[in-house]
Design a protein around this motif. Structure first.
Motif, PDB file in Angstrom:
ATOM      1  N   VAL A  12       3.256   8.346  -9.037  1.00 41.05           N
ATOM      2  CA  VAL A  12       3.419   8.147 -10.480  1.00 41.05           C
ATOM      3  C   VAL A  12       4.672   7.309 -10.757  1.00 41.05           C
ATOM      4  O   VAL A  12       4.657   6.408 -11.607  1.00 41.05           O
ATOM      5  CB  VAL A  12       3.480   9.501 -11.213  1.00 41.05           C
ATOM      6  CG1 VAL A  12       3.917   9.317 -12.664  1.00 41.05           C
ATOM      7  CG2 VAL A  12       2.122  10.194 -11.155  1.00 41.05           C
ATOM      8  N   ARG A  13       5.754   7.587 -10.032  1.00 48.18           N
ATOM      9  CA  ARG A  13       6.967   6.771 -10.197  1.00 48.18           C
ATOM     10  C   ARG A  13       6.686   5.328  -9.801  1.00 48.18           C
ATOM     11  O   ARG A  13       7.118   4.389 -10.490  1.00 48.18           O
ATOM     12  CB  ARG A  13       8.109   7.339  -9.352  1.00 48.18           C
ATOM     13  CG  ARG A  13       8.590   8.720  -9.779  1.00 48.18           C
ATOM     14  CD  ARG A  13       9.921   9.067  -9.141  1.00 48.18           C
ATOM     15  NE  ARG A  13       9.849   9.105  -7.683  1.00 48.18           N
ATOM     16  CZ  ARG A  13       9.519  10.186  -6.977  1.00 48.18           C
ATOM     17  NH1 ARG A  13       9.212  11.316  -7.603  1.00 48.18           N
ATOM     18  NH2 ARG A  13       9.489  10.159  -5.656  1.00 48.18           N
ATOM     19  N   TYR A  14       5.962   5.128  -8.690  1.00 50.43           N
ATOM     20  CA  TYR A  14       5.647   3.765  -8.242  1.00 50.43           C
ATOM     21  C   TYR A  14       4.748   3.064  -9.255  1.00 50.43           C
ATOM     22  O   TYR A  14       4.883   1.856  -9.505  1.00 50.43           O
ATOM     23  CB  TYR A  14       4.957   3.799  -6.883  1.00 50.43           C
ATOM     24  CG  TYR A  14       5.703   4.521  -5.784  1.00 50.43           C
ATOM     25  CD1 TYR A  14       7.066   4.800  -5.881  1.00 50.43           C
ATOM     26  CD2 TYR A  14       5.042   4.950  -4.630  1.00 50.43           C
ATOM     27  CE1 TYR A  14       7.742   5.475  -4.869  1.00 50.43           C
ATOM     28  CE2 TYR A  14       5.693   5.610  -3.618  1.00 50.43           C
ATOM     29  CZ  TYR A  14       7.037   5.878  -3.738  1.00 50.43           C
ATOM     30  OH  TYR A  14       7.687   6.554  -2.727  1.00 50.43           O
ATOM     31  N   PHE A  74       0.827  -1.195   0.000  1.00 46.22           N
ATOM     32  CA  PHE A  74       0.000   0.000   0.000  1.00 46.22           C
ATOM     33  C   PHE A  74       0.870   1.256   0.000  1.00 46.22           C
ATOM     34  O   PHE A  74       1.745   1.424   0.849  1.00 46.22           O
ATOM     35  CB  PHE A  74      -0.899   0.037   1.235  1.00 46.22           C
ATOM     36  CG  PHE A  74      -2.132  -0.827   1.131  1.00 46.22           C
ATOM     37  CD1 PHE A  74      -3.225  -0.415   0.388  1.00 46.22           C
ATOM     38  CD2 PHE A  74      -2.188  -2.045   1.788  1.00 46.22           C
ATOM     39  CE1 PHE A  74      -4.370  -1.205   0.299  1.00 46.22           C
ATOM     40  CE2 PHE A  74      -3.323  -2.847   1.705  1.00 46.22           C
ATOM     41  CZ  PHE A  74      -4.419  -2.430   0.966  1.00 46.22           C
ATOM     42  N   TYR A  75       0.653   2.141  -0.976  1.00 44.36           N
ATOM     43  CA  TYR A  75       1.134   3.526  -1.001  1.00 44.36           C
ATOM     44  C   TYR A  75       2.637   3.692  -1.141  1.00 44.36           C
ATOM     45  O   TYR A  75       3.123   4.817  -1.185  1.00 44.36           O
ATOM     46  CB  TYR A  75       0.667   4.273   0.254  1.00 44.36           C
ATOM     47  CG  TYR A  75      -0.819   4.189   0.477  1.00 44.36           C
ATOM     48  CD1 TYR A  75      -1.723   4.566  -0.524  1.00 44.36           C
ATOM     49  CD2 TYR A  75      -1.342   3.720   1.676  1.00 44.36           C
ATOM     50  CE1 TYR A  75      -3.100   4.479  -0.326  1.00 44.36           C
ATOM     51  CE2 TYR A  75      -2.715   3.633   1.886  1.00 44.36           C
ATOM     52  CZ  TYR A  75      -3.585   4.014   0.880  1.00 44.36           C
ATOM     53  OH  TYR A  75      -4.932   3.924   1.076  1.00 44.36           O
ATOM     54  N   ASN A  76       3.379   2.601  -1.231  1.00 41.34           N
ATOM     55  CA  ASN A  76       4.837   2.714  -1.293  1.00 41.34           C
ATOM     56  C   ASN A  76       5.392   2.031  -2.547  1.00 41.34           C
ATOM     57  O   ASN A  76       4.671   1.363  -3.290  1.00 41.34           O
ATOM     58  CB  ASN A  76       5.468   2.120  -0.035  1.00 41.34           C
ATOM     59  CG  ASN A  76       5.278   3.032   1.167  1.00 41.34           C
ATOM     60  OD1 ASN A  76       5.693   4.187   1.153  1.00 41.34           O
ATOM     61  ND2 ASN A  76       4.624   2.515   2.201  1.00 41.34           N
ATOM     62  N   HIS A  77       6.675   2.220  -2.757  1.00 39.98           N
ATOM     63  CA  HIS A  77       7.329   1.692  -3.948  1.00 39.98           C
ATOM     64  C   HIS A  77       7.216   0.168  -3.994  1.00 39.98           C
ATOM     65  O   HIS A  77       7.383  -0.502  -2.975  1.00 39.98           O
ATOM     66  CB  HIS A  77       8.807   2.098  -3.950  1.00 39.98           C
ATOM     67  CG  HIS A  77       9.479   1.903  -5.266  1.00 39.98           C
ATOM     68  ND1 HIS A  77       9.853   0.658  -5.732  1.00 39.98           N
ATOM     69  CD2 HIS A  77       9.834   2.790  -6.233  1.00 39.98           C
ATOM     70  CE1 HIS A  77      10.419   0.796  -6.917  1.00 39.98           C
ATOM     71  NE2 HIS A  77      10.419   2.073  -7.241  1.00 39.98           N
ATOM     72  N   PRO A  78       6.944  -0.408  -5.166  1.00 36.51           N
ATOM     73  CA  PRO A  78       6.918  -1.871  -5.292  1.00 36.51           C
ATOM     74  C   PRO A  78       8.218  -2.491  -4.796  1.00 36.51           C
ATOM     75  O   PRO A  78       9.298  -1.958  -5.026  1.00 36.51           O
ATOM     76  CB  PRO A  78       6.725  -2.086  -6.795  1.00 36.51           C
ATOM     77  CG  PRO A  78       5.992  -0.863  -7.254  1.00 36.51           C
ATOM     78  CD  PRO A  78       6.563   0.258  -6.426  1.00 36.51           C
ATOM     79  N   LYS A  79       8.088  -3.632  -4.121  1.00 37.92           N
ATOM     80  CA  LYS A  79       9.245  -4.289  -3.528  1.00 37.92           C
ATOM     81  C   LYS A  79       9.686  -5.533  -4.285  1.00 37.92           C
ATOM     82  O   LYS A  79      10.673  -6.169  -3.908  1.00 37.92           O
ATOM     83  CB  LYS A  79       8.930  -4.661  -2.071  1.00 37.92           C
ATOM     84  CG  LYS A  79       8.606  -3.453  -1.184  1.00 37.92           C
ATOM     85  CD  LYS A  79       9.718  -2.414  -1.195  1.00 37.92           C
ATOM     86  CE  LYS A  79       9.537  -1.321  -0.160  1.00 37.92           C
ATOM     87  NZ  LYS A  79       8.394  -0.420  -0.481  1.00 37.92           N
ATOM     88  N   ALA A  80       8.967  -5.914  -5.328  1.00 37.28           N
ATOM     89  CA  ALA A  80       9.338  -7.086  -6.119  1.00 37.28           C
ATOM     90  C   ALA A  80      10.369  -6.702  -7.167  1.00 37.28           C
ATOM     91  O   ALA A  80      10.140  -5.780  -7.958  1.00 37.28           O
ATOM     92  CB  ALA A  80       8.100  -7.681  -6.789  1.00 37.28           C
TER      93      ALA A  80
END
Length: 290
Positions: free
Chosen positions: A88-90, A42-48
């Motif tokens: 937008v970056r995420y 949620f709401y943060n940069h993808p971690k995969a």
């Protein structure tokens, strides 16, 4: 139509790469990927990273299931400009992950603020100016849910915002558990949406307007809290004959690209039994209206 399972009830008992096998064992052929700490939180940069994405794709193939949709929830309509730019970056990374998984459907929320609705709508369109060319280039479809506590919560109002994007690649999610927040008649929403309706979530909820608004009491009086549930089908007040009948009239049930998701979050202790019940009951309702 694809009938998919949202594996959120298993987030605390299984790892990300175990979800495909769990979904297959419960009788589903499709899975929806929702926010997860190891994937797109949620709401943060993808971690995969690319390696994990590849492992998830292989795990799905090995289990004999497909990923029907990916659901990121990011603040792309946030009235705070720094948060919007970050979202937008995420989103760009989330789009790349979706493409690499071989998935063509994304569903999401507007993720703005109701107390700053005008600013949130401006932010939404500003984000789409940058993201829409990428979405269209990749041939993706993005369906949006007017979630309770968002800058647009009513069903028909959400469709107007979506229509304003002016792209066949942007459509709507109808979440049955949000029925009583969308206010408009469910059949009217589905009819107005037409083929823009690409994803529906099947879970029940209580009508918080019942008993003259006193079914649920929150304090202090007049606060802006939103109340709803994600119960198993039949445990709440959603009119399921109307719901499935409306989908039949819409044509949703007969389209190859539509996704129906079981999204029960209130029954973790019996998640396996409830997931099987959901699948069987959904199939019964679909058969009854076709």
């Amino acid at each position: 139509m694809k009938i998919a399972l949202d594996p959120t009830p298993f987030h605390h008992t299984h790892g990300l790469l175990e979800f495909p096998r769990v979904v297959a064992d419960l009788g589903y052929k499709y899975m929806q990927l929702t926010p997860h700490a190891d994937f797109i939180p949620f709401y943060n940069h993808p971690k995969a990273d690319d390696e994990l994405v590849g492992q998830l794709k292989k795990a799905s193939k090995d289990a004999g299931i497909e990923i029907a949709s990916v659901l990121p929830v990011l603040r792309w309509s946030g009235p705070d400009e720094d948060a919007r730019e970050a979202a937008v970056r995420y989103w760009k990374r989330a789009i790349q992950i979706t493409v690499d998984l071989g998935v063509g459907q994304i569903n999401t929320e507007f993720s703005g603020r109701p107390e700053r609705a005008e600013e949130s709508e401006r932010a939404f369109y500003r984000s789409l100016e940058e993201l829409l060319p990428i979405i269209e280039r990749e041939g993706l479809h993005v369906a949006i849910d007017p979630h309770p506590d968002d800058f647009v919560e009513q069903g028909l109002a959400a469709l107007r915002v979506i229509r304003g994007v002016n792209s066949p690649n942007i459509g709507m999610v109808y979440v049955a558990s949000h029925t009583f927040h969308m206010q408009d008649d469910p059949s009217a929403i589905m009819q107005a949406a037409g083929d823009r309706l690409r994803v529906v979530h099947v879970s029940d909820t209580m009508n918080h307007h019942a008993s003259h608004g006193l079914r649920y009491i929150t304090n202090p009086p007049g606060n802006a809290a939103r109340v709803h549930q994600h119960l198993k089908l039949g445990d709440g007040d959603v009119n399921w004959d109307e719901f499935f009948g409306g989908l039949s009239e819409n044509g949703f049930l007969g389209r190859d690209d539509s996704v129906m998701v079981s999204s029960v979050f209130a029954e973790d202790d019996t998640a396996r039994e409830v997931s099987r019940y959901q699948l069987n009951t959904i199939k019964e309702y679909v058969s009854s209206v076709q």
